[in-house]
Design an enzyme around this catalytic site. Sequence first.
Site, PDB file in Angstrom:
ATOM      1  N   ASP A 156       0.828  -1.213   0.000  1.00  0.00           N
ATOM      2  CA  ASP A 156       0.000   0.000   0.000  1.00  0.00           C
ATOM      3  C   ASP A 156       0.859   1.258   0.000  1.00  0.00           C
ATOM      4  O   ASP A 156       1.551   1.552   0.982  1.00  0.00           O
ATOM      5  CB  ASP A 156      -0.924   0.000   1.224  1.00  0.00           C
ATOM      6  CG  ASP A 156      -2.024   1.060   1.137  1.00  0.00           C
ATOM      7  OD1 ASP A 156      -2.079   1.787   0.124  1.00  0.00           O
ATOM      8  OD2 ASP A 156      -2.821   1.162   2.073  1.00  0.00           O
ATOM      9  N   ASP A 208      -2.341   6.161  -6.105  1.00  0.00           N
ATOM     10  CA  ASP A 208      -2.612   5.290  -4.962  1.00  0.00           C
ATOM     11  C   ASP A 208      -2.736   3.846  -5.433  1.00  0.00           C
ATOM     12  O   ASP A 208      -3.528   3.544  -6.329  1.00  0.00           O
ATOM     13  CB  ASP A 208      -3.908   5.740  -4.274  1.00  0.00           C
ATOM     14  CG  ASP A 208      -4.243   4.914  -3.050  1.00  0.00           C
ATOM     15  OD1 ASP A 208      -3.306   4.432  -2.382  1.00  0.00           O
ATOM     16  OD2 ASP A 208      -5.439   4.770  -2.740  1.00  0.00           O
TER      17      ASP A 208
END
Length: 469
Positions: free
Chosen positions: A151, A347
């Site tokens: 992430d 992202d």
Amino acid sequence: MASHFFAFLFLCFSLLIQYTYVAGKISGRLEHTIAVSSLLPDTICSTTKDFTPNNRLKLTHRHGPCSPIKNSKKPDHKQILAHDQSRVDSIQHRRHHSSTTTTKIEPNKIHQSPLAGTKIPAHTGKSFSTANFIVTVGFGTPKRDLSLIFDTGSDVTWIQCQPCVSSCYAQQEPIFEPTQSSTYSNVSCSESACSELDTSSCSGTTCLYAVQYGDNSYTVGFYSKDTLTLSSSDILPGFFFGCGEKNKGLFGKAAGLLGLGRGSTSLISQSKTKYNGVFSYCLPSTSSSVGYLTFGGGAPANIKYTSMLTDSSMPTFYFLNLQSIRVAGIKLSISPTVFSNAGTLIDSGTVISRLPPAAYSSLRQAFKQKMGKYPTAPALSILDTCYDFSNYSTVSVPTVALEFAGGVVVDLDFSGILYVASLSQACLAFAGNGDAGDVGIFGNIQQHKLNVVYNVGKQVIGFGKGGCT
């Protein structure tokens, strides 16, 4: 006369060829043509590649056949997209309600455990459940391999640890046992690493951490340090991470999370003397194929770099200067201020890219014009532009490219343009934000098969074609 006439025709023909060649060079490829049978992922892993010789970590979709995690129940498309919207909502909330204040957690020492009654602070992080790519790394001495969510929108790396005070979710591998590692230690409250946490407290002299995500998933435990092994030649002693003894949420069967954000607690910041803040990855185009994650130099060839921007309200995220969108080689008529006023972040955990309302409206209109020959299908959750390909053997879809500052044009792979729920429901894989002031997001579907290189030291992000090979 006849010779002059034929000479004139030859000149016209030559000019037409030259114009066609130049126009082609300017506009590039105009459409993708692909077999409908290839739109859905295979049920078996299509890659047997070993990345070890290149010190690359294998990156897989956590719900696919290549994943080391075997989930018994996979979320359906509506659930995936609903969770994706939750993550985006939490990102927008952080943008509009930012705070740099460190939150303290309040340990309640029930049954002589500093975590048993810990109150989880009302701290809104990201929604966790759509962060859907997995890497396997080693913790401790001797090394224990654990599969973690990858992430770029999180800082703290954490894993589940024994003893689980009140709740640990079921994970694929055995839960990490700190007492079995000769290099493990808890972080003291007096260490600067403890003060760098957004949410922390102390149990005596021992540092505690807590992270709560936007979907109410959470992890609480001891802030710790131990040896992190990325590969046989990439070993980080004294790596700071969360050793979670109280964890709950939509984590699947992953053992925790690998935080690659920009904050001081992230893996990227902790390893900057070794890797100079450089890492790269390629996200696979389907859940049945494999990508990679690597650290340090040796970036792939033919990478074009654009500026890495910052936003003080969201210091974890990497921002880009998106300037325009092209459909079938044609730049859409969108004012650059539409993008600059909102800002754009990249992202790995958001699935569907989000655009300012005006930009999305222009993209959708241009895409619909090129797709007019195909029957439409019902909307799917947040995706409102869908088509039915069930009666076709091949389909042609217009190319989509994003242009960033510095003239960096990123041509999206076919898999980065459509979200295919079924052959009768394939949707444009973009969505519009609810407000012009909401931040734009370059999501993970649009990153499929791109070599993406982050160089924090030089403040640039690079993109190149032909990734995952």
